[in-house]
Design an enzyme around this catalytic site. Structure first.
Site, PDB file in Angstrom:
ATOM      1  N   LEU A  80      88.486  90.305  24.371  1.00 53.44           N
ATOM      2  CA  LEU A  80      89.041  91.575  23.918  1.00 53.44           C
ATOM      3  C   LEU A  80      90.514  91.383  23.606  1.00 53.44           C
ATOM      4  O   LEU A  80      91.211  90.613  24.276  1.00 53.44           O
ATOM      5  CB  LEU A  80      88.857  92.655  25.003  1.00 53.44           C
ATOM      6  CG  LEU A  80      89.151  94.095  24.587  1.00 53.44           C
ATOM      7  CD1 LEU A  80      88.164  94.555  23.505  1.00 53.44           C
ATOM      8  CD2 LEU A  80      89.061  95.024  25.795  1.00 53.44           C
ATOM      9  N   CYS A  81      90.993  92.119  22.609  1.00 54.24           N
ATOM     10  CA  CYS A  81      92.334  91.896  22.060  1.00 54.24           C
ATOM     11  C   CYS A  81      93.432  91.883  23.114  1.00 54.24           C
ATOM     12  O   CYS A  81      94.091  90.867  23.335  1.00 54.24           O
ATOM     13  CB  CYS A  81      92.658  92.966  21.021  1.00 54.24           C
ATOM     14  SG  CYS A  81      91.632  92.891  19.552  1.00 54.24           S
ATOM     15  N   CYS A  82      93.680  93.021  23.742  1.00 48.39           N
ATOM     16  CA  CYS A  82      94.872  93.138  24.580  1.00 48.39           C
ATOM     17  C   CYS A  82      94.837  92.229  25.804  1.00 48.39           C
ATOM     18  O   CYS A  82      95.831  91.543  26.086  1.00 48.39           O
ATOM     19  CB  CYS A  82      95.094  94.599  24.985  1.00 48.39           C
ATOM     20  SG  CYS A  82      96.835  94.959  25.370  1.00 48.39           S
ATOM     21  N   SER A 138      93.322  89.382  26.104  1.00 44.52           N
ATOM     22  CA  SER A 138      93.447  88.009  25.640  1.00 44.52           C
ATOM     23  C   SER A 138      94.872  87.722  25.169  1.00 44.52           C
ATOM     24  O   SER A 138      95.432  86.648  25.442  1.00 44.52           O
ATOM     25  CB  SER A 138      92.456  87.747  24.502  1.00 44.52           C
ATOM     26  OG  SER A 138      92.351  86.370  24.227  1.00 44.52           O
ATOM     27  N   ARG A 139      95.491  88.665  24.471  1.00 40.67           N
ATOM     28  CA  ARG A 139      96.879  88.497  24.042  1.00 40.67           C
ATOM     29  C   ARG A 139      97.805  88.403  25.250  1.00 40.67           C
ATOM     30  O   ARG A 139      98.760  87.614  25.261  1.00 40.67           O
ATOM     31  CB  ARG A 139      97.283  89.659  23.144  1.00 40.67           C
ATOM     32  CG  ARG A 139      96.646  89.632  21.775  1.00 40.67           C
ATOM     33  CD  ARG A 139      96.858  90.933  20.996  1.00 40.67           C
ATOM     34  NE  ARG A 139      96.175  90.873  19.726  1.00 40.67           N
ATOM     35  CZ  ARG A 139      96.746  90.462  18.584  1.00 40.67           C
ATOM     36  NH1 ARG A 139      98.012  90.081  18.584  1.00 40.67           N
ATOM     37  NH2 ARG A 139      96.061  90.425  17.463  1.00 40.67           N
TER      38      ARG A 139
END
Length: 377
Positions: free
Chosen positions: A32-34, A36-37
């Site tokens: 998932l984006c956030c 993982s970022r």
């Protein structure tokens, strides 16, 4: 989402990939984006940086994140201890710029030059934070198409940066995220291209199906960061410098990685599919939903000369377990949890619990199939 490498990014592949090293087998700490970022920025697993989803309530660019994690990200270390010029352009975290978390005036520590997109992916009609100042863009391709704007600002930084200091750039274009707005000259380029029809394509079954398909980046492994010993931090990763220098000793390399995901669901029925009731989210008109509360899971992904396994436990009413032999079953169609040796199952369960509670050096202990453990046993 699939990326089909036919002719796209040919220049990037030639100038960077062919001239460097390509990692053909890479993993993310969360699909998932956030989260993982946040792992990329901190070198931590999600259970340690506490970003669990893409919402402000899920710690995505929240005040708590800004206070506890941002001062210790690797760009902050580069700037503070390495004297680096640091440049960021693009999508930061999904909730960056939220009015409840400092708005676009907030510039995270560690960045000398800051060009960040307010909130989530857009290509036109967006707002940028340029070193904490608002810059609004409209719908004129020549002036506003985000990918080009970021490219031009990056080139400008390279032109005017100091030649007497090392530099680090992080250019984070939203492409290829939705809404998938292509530049006019490319919008008809791949009209006939389809996603690969592998054996697990569009499979429906009685068991859970996990699509780890969010665009992300592999779990960063740090040790020495521009001369600073990262062992002095709380980063969970280890250095992959030896891999880049092709000096890897397979008997000492980490053999497993933790994957964590916390499912999201609405407390009320999704408007697109009200008959399903509460607990699901991101539903399409045909009532296929991308997520749900009981889609919360944790996995140990193991890759060694002895084993190639994925072991997962779901946080649901039955504590559902999945195990796949990825060598024999690369498309993960046959769950072997009920047929695998019970001792192996118990060891994998224990390993998962160890990793879910690890922090810093304890995240790097030998796994079940680590050569050191196999030799000792």
């Amino acid at each position: 989402m699939f990326i089909v490498f036919q002719t796209p990014l040919s220049k990037t592949r030639r100038l960077i990939g062919d001239a460097g090293i390509s990692f053909t087998n890479a993993f993310v700490a969360s699909p998932l984006c956030c989260p993982s970022r946040a792992s990329i920025l901190t070198g931590k697993y999600p259970h340690n940086h506490h970003v669990i989803n893409n919402t402000l309530e899920g710690n995505c660019s929240s005040r708590s994140w800004q206070k506890s994690e941002e001062p210790h990200t690797f760009p902050a270390l580069l700037k503070t201890y390495g004297g680096y010029q640091t440049f960021f352009a693009g999508k930061y975290l999904n909730q960056y710029g939220h009015s409840d978390a400092g708005g676009v005036e907030h510039v995270p520590p560690g960045w000398s030059y800051w060009v960040a997109l307010e909130k989530n992916s857009r290509y036109y009609n967006y707002t940028l934070s340029v070193n904490g100042r608002t810059q609004k863009h409209g719908a004129d391709y020549s002036r506003d198409y985000l990918t080009d704007v970021l490219a031009n600002m990056s080139l400008e930084f390279l032109q005017y940066k100091s030649n007497y200091q090392p530099f680090f750039m992080m250019v984070s274009t939203p492409a290829p995220h939705s809404p998938w707005t292509a530049a006019p000259q490319y919008q008809d380029r791949f009209n006939t291209t389809k996603a690969p029809r592998d054996p697990n394509f569009n499979i429906h079954g009685k068991l859970y199906v996990i699509y780890l398909s969010k665009i992300g980046t592999f779990k960063y492994r740090y040790r020495f960061l521009a001369g600073f010993n990262v062992n002095k931090t709380q980063m969970d990763g280890v250095s992959f410098l030896s891999a880049m220098e092709r000096k890897v000793n397979s008997s000492s390399w980490r053999t497993d990685i933790l994957v964590e995901y916390e499912g999201e669901g609405r407390s009320v029925p999704d408007p697109s599919c009200p008959l399903l009731g509460p607990g699901v989210s991101e539903c399409f008109p045909d009532c296929v939903c991308e997520d749900s509360y009981n889609n919360t899971y944790a996995c140990v992904r193991t890759v060694t000369p002895f084993a190639n396994l994925q072991y997962c436990e779901f946080d649901d009413n039955e504590v559902f377990v999945e195990v796949y032999n990825v060598t024999a079953d690369p498309y993960q169609l046959t769950n072997i949890a009920k047929t695998i040796d019970q001792e192996v199952l118990e060891k994998m369960n224990h390993r998962l619990m160890v990793l879910q509670s690890c922090s810093g050096p304890s995240c790097r202990t030998p796994g079940v199939y680590d050569a050191r453990c196999v030799t000792e046993s």
